[in-house]
Scaffold this active site. Structure first.
Site, short mmCIF file in Angstrom:
data_model
loop_
_atom_site.label_atom_id
_atom_site.label_comp_id
_atom_site.label_asym_id
_atom_site.label_seq_id
_atom_site.Cartn_x
_atom_site.Cartn_y
_atom_site.Cartn_z
N ASP A 132 0.83 -1.20 0.00
CA ASP A 132 0.00 0.00 0.00
C ASP A 132 0.87 1.26 0.00
O ASP A 132 1.99 1.25 0.53
CB ASP A 132 -0.89 -0.02 1.25
CG ASP A 132 -2.06 0.93 1.13
OD1 ASP A 132 -2.27 1.51 0.04
OD2 ASP A 132 -2.76 1.14 2.14
N ASN A 150 -10.25 -2.73 -6.98
CA ASN A 150 -9.39 -1.78 -7.69
C ASN A 150 -9.92 -1.40 -9.08
O ASN A 150 -9.48 -0.41 -9.67
CB ASN A 150 -7.95 -2.31 -7.83
CG ASN A 150 -7.16 -2.24 -6.54
OD1 ASN A 150 -6.24 -3.02 -6.32
ND2 ASN A 150 -7.51 -1.30 -5.66
C1 FPP Z 1 -1.57 0.31 -3.44
O1 FPP Z 1 -1.12 1.63 -3.49
C2 FPP Z 1 -1.05 -0.53 -4.50
C3 FPP Z 1 -1.82 -1.10 -5.48
C4 FPP Z 1 -3.24 -0.89 -5.62
C5 FPP Z 1 -1.24 -1.99 -6.50
C6 FPP Z 1 0.11 -2.60 -6.23
C7 FPP Z 1 0.88 -2.58 -7.48
C8 FPP Z 1 2.24 -2.52 -7.58
C9 FPP Z 1 3.12 -2.57 -6.44
C10 FPP Z 1 2.90 -2.36 -8.91
C11 FPP Z 1 2.74 -3.43 -9.90
C12 FPP Z 1 2.84 -4.81 -9.39
C13 FPP Z 1 3.45 -5.81 -10.03
C14 FPP Z 1 3.34 -7.21 -9.51
C15 FPP Z 1 4.24 -5.58 -11.23
P1 FPP Z 1 -2.24 2.77 -3.53
O2 FPP Z 1 -2.36 3.21 -4.94
O3 FPP Z 1 -3.49 2.26 -2.92
O4 FPP Z 1 -1.60 3.87 -2.67
P2 FPP Z 1 -2.39 5.00 -1.84
O5 FPP Z 1 -3.15 4.27 -0.78
O6 FPP Z 1 -1.28 5.83 -1.31
O7 FPP Z 1 -3.26 5.71 -2.82
#
Ligand code: FPP
Length: 242
Positions: A19, A67
């Protein structure tokens, strides 16, 4: 296989909620997609470190069923990153004995990603050093619903269904439950992730956003885990006496 855990203090199965990519990016005046790109670089670092340490199962929450509600451009960016990750990393995963699996509804993913994932799963299937589970288009409640549906379809009598039956119909069938669940970036909730499998998992929350979660952060979490006493509902006296 690499094994640097003579005292058995490492988790066999580590699950992570990655996250904070968005907030990390916003704090730097970057787009959320750039945050995800930095997050993908962290995925490489953490997979490498886990393999090095001898962690047998690593499960990463890469895309939840919820998502899909994010802005279209962000969803597109996440799926292109996934494709890029697979194109770049699959040969290395195969070479390092890491077998890739998907937890979630593969059929609901775009065709290019679905095809690349199926290829990656086949190509790495022989890997015995580590299993890398990517939770993609995953939601724990939906997983439980599909498990119950497949049990019903098999026509099992109610009395024959036990916890092992249910566990055997989850995406994680045949794998041990996570010993440790890490969530980065300050939130302290499970967000529909591995609800059945994490019944006895140790939880570790850190304020560090995923793009900054490097080897040292992981090692610090593992050190905290090593100091935890896991009782599985028993008293400390019962454990000491057994
Ligand atoms: C949460 O950060 C993360 C995600 C929804 C997706 C995770 C994806 C990756 C780490 C990159 C791609 C993965 C692979 C396997 C290549 P957020 O966007 O919810 O952060 P925030 O809470 O600060 O908005």
């Amino acid at each position: 296989m690499l094994q640097q855990d003579p005292h058995g203090t490492l988790p066999v199965h580590l699950a992570i909620i990655m996250d904070g990519n968005g907030r990390w990016a916003q704090a730097r005046g970057l787009s959320r997609s750039e945050g995800h790109r930095a997050g993908a670089a962290t995925v490489r670092t953490i997979v490498t470190r886990c393999r090095e340490l001898g962690i047998r199962y690593l499960t990463l929450y890469a895309f939840s069923s919820e998502n899909w509600n994010r802005p279209r451009a962000e969803v597109t960016a996440l799926f292109s990153l996934l494709l890029e990750f697979l194109q770049q990393e699959v040969p290395l995963l195969a070479e390092k004995g890491i077998s890739l699996k998907v937890l979630g509804d593969l059929d609901g993913l775009p065709l290019a990603q679905r095809t690349a994932l199926r290829h990656a799963i086949r190509r790495t299937a022989g890997g015995t050093a580590m299993t890398l589970n990517l939770a993609l288009n995953y939601g724990s409640r939906a997983e439980l619903v599909q498990a119950v549906r497949s049990i019903v379809r098999e026509g099992l009598p109610a009395e024959a269904i036990d916890e092992a039956t249910l566990a055997g119909h989850l995406y994680t069938a045949g794998q041990p439950d996570p010993d440790l669940l890490i969530r980065t970036s300050g939130e302290q909730r499970l967000s529909n992730y591995l609800l059945y499998q994490c019944a006895y998992s140790e939880l570790y929350f850190t304020p560090v956003p995923w793009p900054d979660f490097g080897q040292e952060e992981l090692d610090a979490a593992l050190a905290v885990y090593a100091g935890r006493s896991r009782r599985f509902g028993k008293t400390q006296e019962q454990i000491d006496g057994s």
